[in-house]
Write an enzyme that holds these catalytic residues in place. Sequence first.
Site, PDB file in Angstrom:
ATOM      1  N   GLU A  44      45.924  47.414  38.644  1.00 55.80           N
ATOM      2  CA  GLU A  44      46.072  47.581  37.198  1.00 55.80           C
ATOM      3  C   GLU A  44      47.215  48.541  36.855  1.00 55.80           C
ATOM      4  O   GLU A  44      47.827  49.147  37.737  1.00 55.80           O
ATOM      5  CB  GLU A  44      44.737  48.093  36.616  1.00 55.80           C
ATOM      6  CG  GLU A  44      43.622  47.100  36.888  1.00 55.80           C
ATOM      7  CD  GLU A  44      42.313  47.448  36.210  1.00 55.80           C
ATOM      8  OE1 GLU A  44      42.123  48.613  35.795  1.00 55.80           O
ATOM      9  OE2 GLU A  44      41.476  46.535  36.085  1.00 55.80           O
ATOM     10  N   GLU A  55      43.175  37.464  43.248  1.00 46.37           N
ATOM     11  CA  GLU A  55      43.484  36.136  43.792  1.00 46.37           C
ATOM     12  C   GLU A  55      44.986  35.897  43.845  1.00 46.37           C
ATOM     13  O   GLU A  55      45.533  35.423  44.838  1.00 46.37           O
ATOM     14  CB  GLU A  55      42.860  35.030  42.936  1.00 46.37           C
ATOM     15  CG  GLU A  55      41.362  35.114  42.796  1.00 46.37           C
ATOM     16  CD  GLU A  55      40.940  35.936  41.584  1.00 46.37           C
ATOM     17  OE1 GLU A  55      41.437  37.063  41.399  1.00 46.37           O
ATOM     18  OE2 GLU A  55      40.090  35.442  40.834  1.00 46.37           O
TER      19      GLU A  55
HETATM   20  N1  THU Z   1      40.284  40.311  37.774  1.00 43.08           N
HETATM   21  C1  THU Z   1      40.635  39.787  38.973  1.00 43.08           C
HETATM   22  O1  THU Z   1      41.201  40.469  39.835  1.00 43.08           O
HETATM   23  N2  THU Z   1      40.361  38.481  39.210  1.00 43.08           N
HETATM   24  C2  THU Z   1      39.745  37.659  38.302  1.00 43.08           C
HETATM   25  O2  THU Z   1      39.712  36.447  38.489  1.00 43.08           O
HETATM   26  C3  THU Z   1      39.085  38.254  37.126  1.00 43.08           C
HETATM   27  C4  THU Z   1      39.662  39.553  36.702  1.00 43.08           C
HETATM   28  C5  THU Z   1      40.612  41.717  37.514  1.00 43.08           C
HETATM   29  C6  THU Z   1      41.692  41.924  36.479  1.00 43.08           C
HETATM   30  C7  THU Z   1      41.380  43.302  35.972  1.00 43.08           C
HETATM   31  O3  THU Z   1      41.998  44.240  36.843  1.00 43.08           O
HETATM   32  C8  THU Z   1      39.878  43.430  36.134  1.00 43.08           C
HETATM   33  O4  THU Z   1      39.476  42.388  37.017  1.00 43.08           O
HETATM   34  C9  THU Z   1      39.090  43.300  34.834  1.00 43.08           C
HETATM   35  O5  THU Z   1      39.444  42.145  34.161  1.00 43.08           O
END
Ligand code: THU
Length: 133
Positions: A44, A55
């Site tokens: 993030e 992913e």
């Molecule tokens: N997130 C993922 O890494 N993969 C997904 O398919 C769903 C969301 C992450 C993005 C963000 O850092 C956190 O989860 C909350 O949305």
Amino acid sequence: MNHLELIEKAKEARKLSYSPYSNFKVGAALLTKDGKVYLGANIENSSYPLCMCAERNAIYHALMEGEKKENFVMLALSADTDEPCSPCGACRQVMSELLPRDIRIFMSNLKGDIKETTIEELLPFAFSSEDLK
Ligand code: THU
């Protein structure tokens, strides 16, 4: 490597998540035909739209190591969710272009729930390069 072992790799990847804003850690692991595993975790940023999902990081990681789409055989993802963690829409679009149609996809959570799915099931009627012609 079987799907259970790959899910364990996704859980290991999850530990590398940098997610101080959502506090939601996700891990992914992508397996190739010759047994190599590429990890990804969500990363993030204080500028929120720049956050990158686990992913996509796993897929881009593999591509940057020279792997070819045709060699991907399984993708696993894991997070601390009630149901097996489901990929977001952006990841589904990327998966539909950069992973082979027949790849096995395993969604999981930390409690041991697992659901197997496919690219087609995750993103029917996908937009693709064919539409640009
Ligand atoms: N997130 C993922 O890494 N993969 C997904 O398919 C769903 C969301 C992450 C993005 C963000 O850092 C956190 O989860 C909350 O949305």
